[in-house]
Each structure stands twice: as structure tokens, then as C-alpha cells.
Design an enzyme around this catalytic site. Structure first.
Site, PDB file in Angstrom:
ATOM      1  N   HIS A   1       0.817  -1.217   0.000  1.00  9.76           N
ATOM      2  CA  HIS A   1       0.000   0.000   0.000  1.00  9.76           C
ATOM      3  C   HIS A   1       0.855   1.274   0.000  1.00  9.76           C
ATOM      4  O   HIS A   1       0.335   2.375  -0.194  1.00  9.76           O
ATOM      5  CB  HIS A   1      -0.928  -0.009   1.221  1.00  9.76           C
TER       6      HIS A   1
ATOM      7  N   ASP B   1      -2.175   2.241  -4.543  1.00 12.18           N
ATOM      8  CA  ASP B   1      -3.400   2.690  -3.880  1.00 12.18           C
ATOM      9  C   ASP B   1      -4.508   1.654  -4.070  1.00 12.18           C
ATOM     10  O   ASP B   1      -4.427   0.788  -4.945  1.00 12.18           O
ATOM     11  CB  ASP B   1      -3.852   4.036  -4.437  1.00 12.18           C
TER      12      ASP B   1
END
Length: 507
Positions: A478, A482
Site C-alpha cells: 500500500h 493505492d
């Protein structure tokens, strides 16, 4: 007679080194294998032993100079030429006729650890196929080494008799370390027993001799406030090297944190009856590395997993229609992996961050796809890499997967075949897994988990139909990917599999 001292092989990707320290000066007497100097590369410190006994006649490369592989470092004059007559040479001369009587063609050939790969610095001796005194043929397998990635076979560099085993089974050896000695030549077999005796006699003397640590290591220990007994040496005869000090400092720094987060609690008491039925087996280096890398991945990456499901109806129909023709033409079966590989390569072009990696504060985008295909083997999970799959055909992918899989199961994969992957596919479905969250393979930013195909009732155009469904899981970092990018990637894979014609139209 003059013997040249040259720069040894420094490693697969290392072409030069700096002369850090000379331990001898011109005119000093040196024994064979005594440390002459120390070289520093951008990765490791390399010791240079004397190739022969005699007197150091000349130093060609001074301290601080940069030298290339095989460059001349110094010259050694033979003991007789330098006028150095000691009791040892006389004793050797006295026994020379016996050696000559055995054939005069004998030579001691060291068996060295072969090149292990750019990122592998040590290995464990797993099995010796020969014992001291055995006759060996050139290129005959002597022993097998186990690294954290692959098993490496060590062939005999020459024909003769194995007179010494320097690293026993279970020992950890550094790259280019000595494993054993072969007496090569016509009289090798006859000389095996006499040769082993002096070696055994010299061992206590060598063990009792004080070992000088590398000067750079002494300086580093002084700066860090460490004593020699706090550092484990990896050099010859336990000599402490500069990198050993760095490892000790790093271990000392990480120890308190490790103790705080996961105290090493003693094992819970086990009854005598249970203990007698237990079996304790040391973890292989491969299994230890798998455990370490997976835990490191969880500790360093901001890992998250997103899920979807795919209707496999169209892929299964296409495969059933063409599998016989495919096998006849290409000589390999048409499986599901090529469809998933092509679908992932297609989706990675649209969402390139899933195919990227983080390097410090930079993001490195890869304009190619080197696909890692996780494969289970008897010794653990390995991930062979198929390079440039985005430019390969279905047949090319299937052939590569079959070939890499077979080599993985046989433990024949090379280091190069498991390096450089940009994305990974793991198929737990072959073992019956219905749902799982795969763990990233650092430094990659994405891994796709495939699962079991299971018939389930689905709502199709307002009607309930039984369809072959598979859950897909994408684990991603992450920090770089995204949620939108991860979901988009997985949707594109789903679309390509539910309508394979999209792959042909690049949609």
C-alpha cells in the site's frame, strides 16, 4: 623461481577492489597460505593468501591502490633463492625421494566452494558423496551444498584421491572457501594415507596458534567498544573480518527490539512420554530463508489484500476446445496458468505501479514483466522467474512453466532463474485452497493468489446458474499501490479471463 601473487576472483558482478592492508613487507618470510594482504570491494573484504612459501620479494600494488581481477599484487621468491634455509625445508627435502618414488606427478588440488550467486555469501555442506582416501574422477560429484535458495553440486576439479575434507557435513562455508583437498596424479592413491597424517599432525599447532584479526576489523571493534570474544570471526581459522564486526553491531542493536516485541520464551514443558515420541529436525537453509523473508515482508511492506472472483466458464470452454490441437502442435499441454499469466501481464500495463518497486525514496517502474511462478518442492517453496512474459505466446509460457517447474522439483534451478521477478503468481488451488491472502515476495509490490475452481450458484441475467468460480486475491504494498489501482488491476484480470478475446484485442 618467482611466484606471482594475483587478485583472486572477487564475485560474479565485482570487477575491482582496493588494497586495504599489507600484513607483510618486502623481505619478510612467508608460509604457504599465510595471509599477505586484504582487499576491499564494494561488497566484501577479501583476504589474499600466499600461493607458495618463500620471501616476499616485491609489492606491486600498494595500499590504497585500485586493482582489477587477476591483477599482479606482488612477487614471492622461493625460499632457496632468498637464502632462507630453515629446518623445515631440510626436512621436506629429506622426504622428497619418497614422493618421487611414488610417481613424481602428484599435486595437491584444493576443492573450493563454487560461485553461489550475486546475493549469496554462504552455504551449508549438506552431503559428502566421498570420504577421505576415496579415489575420484575429474568432474565426479564430491559433495552437495545447500544455500538459502538452491542446492549446488561440487564436482572434483581433478582426478586423484580425496586426502582431506576441510568442511564436514553441516558446516557453514563462505563463498570461495576450501572444502577439501585432492592429491592428483599417478601416485595419488598411494600418497593418500601419508598425506593425511601430516595434515592431522599440523592441525593442533594451527589451532593453538594465535590468529591475527584483520586490521580493519580491529579498528572497527575499537570504535564500537567491542572485544574480540564478542565477535564471531568468519575468516580463515576464525579470523575476525570487518563485516563480522558490522554484523555484531547490527545484532546488538536489533536484540533489544526483538526481545521487547517477541521475547524468546523457553519451550513449554513436555512430558517424558511425549518427548520420546517427538522428532527434532534442524530446519534447512531454504526453509529458514523462506521464514525470514516472509516475516521481513510483513514487517517492511504496508501489505493489504483485495479479493474478487472470476467465472472460469469461457477459459475452460476455450481450453477444452483447443487443448488437443495445442498439444499436437506445441508438444505441451494447455493449462490455466498461461491464461492467468497473459491476463496479469495485460493488467500490469494499465496499472504499472503493481509492477514497480520502492528503492529508498524512489519508485522504479519496470517496462517489462518478469513473472515469478511460485512452485512447491519437497524442500520448500521456490519462485522461478519467467522473463519477458509480456512478449511471449501461450505456448511459450506453457513450455517455460513446465520446464521451470520440473527443474524446481529436481532442485536444479540456478540462482539466475530465481532473480529479477517483477510480479508473482501463486496457485494454491492445486492443493485445494478456496481462499487465502498471499504474502509479497520482496521487493515486488504485488502477488496474485489463485484458488480452487468450485461450482457455485450465480445470478446470471436474473436466473440462477451453476458456474465454475474461482476466488482471486491480490496482495499489494500500500506504500506504492493505492486501493484504486489494486482493485482496477484485479478487475482487468477478471475481465480478461471471463472474455479471453479481450487479450487478443488488447482491451
Amino acid at each position: 623461481m618467482t611466484t606471482e601473487v594475483r587478485v583472486p576472483t572477487l564475485g560474479e558482478s565485482v570487477t575491482e577492489a582496493t588494497v586495504a592492508t599489507w600484513f607483510k613487507k618486502p623481505g619478510d618470510a612467508v608460509a604457504q597460505d599465510e595471509m599477505l594482504c586484504e582487499l576491499e570491494t564494494d561488497k566484501v573484504t577479501v583476504e589474499v593468501p600466499a600461493p607458495a612459501a618463500g620471501t616476499l620479494a616485491e609489492i606491486v600494488a600498494k595500499e590504497g591502490e585500485t586493482v582489477g581481477v587477476d591483477a599482479l599484487l606482488a612477487n614471492i621468491s622461493a625460499a632457496g633463492e632468498a637464502g632462507q634455509e630453515t629446518p623445515e625445508p631440510k626436512a621436506a627435502t629429506k622426504e622428497a625421494p619418497a614422493a618421487a618414488a611414488s610417481g613424481g606427478e602428484e599435486a595437491a588440488v584444493d576443492v573450493m566452494v563454487p560461485t553461489l550467486g550475486e546475493s549469496v555469501s554462504e552455504a551449508t555442506v549438506s552431503t559428502w558423496f566421498k570420504k577421505v582416501g576415496d579415489t575420484v574422477a575429474q568432474d565426479e560429484m564430491l559433495c552437495e551444498l545447500e544455500t538459502d535458495k538452491v542446492s549446488v553440486e561440487v564436482p572434483a576439479p581433478a582426478a586423484g584421491t580425496l586426502t582431506e575434507i576441510s568442511a564436514e557435513e553441516g558446516a557453514t562455508v563462505q563463498a570461495s572457501a576450501k572444502l577439501g583437498v585432492i592429491s592428483a596424479g599417478a601416485g595419488a592413491t598411494a600418497a593418500a594415507a601419508p598425506a593425511a597424517a601430516p595434515a592431522a599432525a599440523e592441525a593442533p599447532a594451527a589451532a593453538s596458534k594465535d590468529v591475527a584479526n584483520a586490521p580493519s576489523a580491529e579498528k572497527a571493534m575499537a570504535e564500537a567498544g567491542l572485544s574480540a570474544d564478542q565477535v564471531k570471526g568468519s575468516g580463515r581459522d576464525g579470523r575476525i573480518m570487518k563485516e563480522d564486526v558490522a554484523s555484531a553491531i547490527s545484532a546488538a542493536k536489533s536484540a533489544p527490539a526483538a526481545t521487547t516485541s517477541a521475547p524468546a520464551a523457553p519451550r513449554a514443558p513436555v512430558s517424558a512420554d511425549d518427548a520420546s515420541r517427538e522428532e527434532r529436525v534442524k530446519m534447512t537453509r531454504l526453509r529458514q530463508t523462506i521464514a525470514r523473508r516472509l516475516k521481513d515482508s510483513q514487517n517492511t511492506a504496508a501489505m493489504l489484500t483485495t479479493y474478487n472472483e472470476v467465472d472460469m466458464t469461457e477459459v475452460m470452454a476455450l481450453r477444452n476446445e483447443y487443448k488437443d490441437l495445442f498439444l499436437k502442435k506445441h508438444g505441451v499441454k494447455l493449462g490455466f496458468m498461461s491464461f492467468f499469466t497473459k491476463a496479469c501481464a495485460h493488467a500490469l500495463k494499465e496499472v504499472p505501479e503493481v509492477n514497480a518497486e520502492i528503492d529508498g525514496t524512489d519508485i522504479i517502474y519496470k517496462n517489462f514483466v518478469h513473472m515469478g511462478i511460485a512452485a512447491g518442492t519437497p524442500t520448500g517453496l521456490v519462485v522461478p522467474v519467467i522473463r519477458d512474459v509480456d512478449a511471449m505466446s501461450f505456448a511459450g509460457i506453457e513450455k517455460a512453466i513446465a520446464e521451470k517447474g520440473a527443474r524446481a522439483r529436481d532442485g536444479k534451478l540456478s540462482m539466475a532463474e530465481m532473480q529479477g521477478g517483477t510480479f508473482t503468481i501463486s496457485n494454491g488451488g492445486v492443493y485445494g485452497s478456496l481462499m487465502s491472502s498471499p504474502i509479497l515476495n520482496p521487493p515486488q509490490s504485488g502477488i496474485l493468489g489463485m484458488h480452487k475452481i468450485q461450482d457455485r450458484p450465480m445470478a446470471i441475467n436474473g436466473k440462477v446458474e451453476i458456474r465454475p468460480m474461482m476466488y482471486l486475491a491480490l496482495s499489494y504494498d500500500h506504500r506504492i499501490v493505492d486501493g484504486k489501482g489494486a482493485v482496477t488491476f484485479l478487475v482487468r484480470v477478471k475481465e480478461a479471463l471471463e472474455d479471453p478475446r479481450r487479450l487478443l484485442m488488447d482491451l
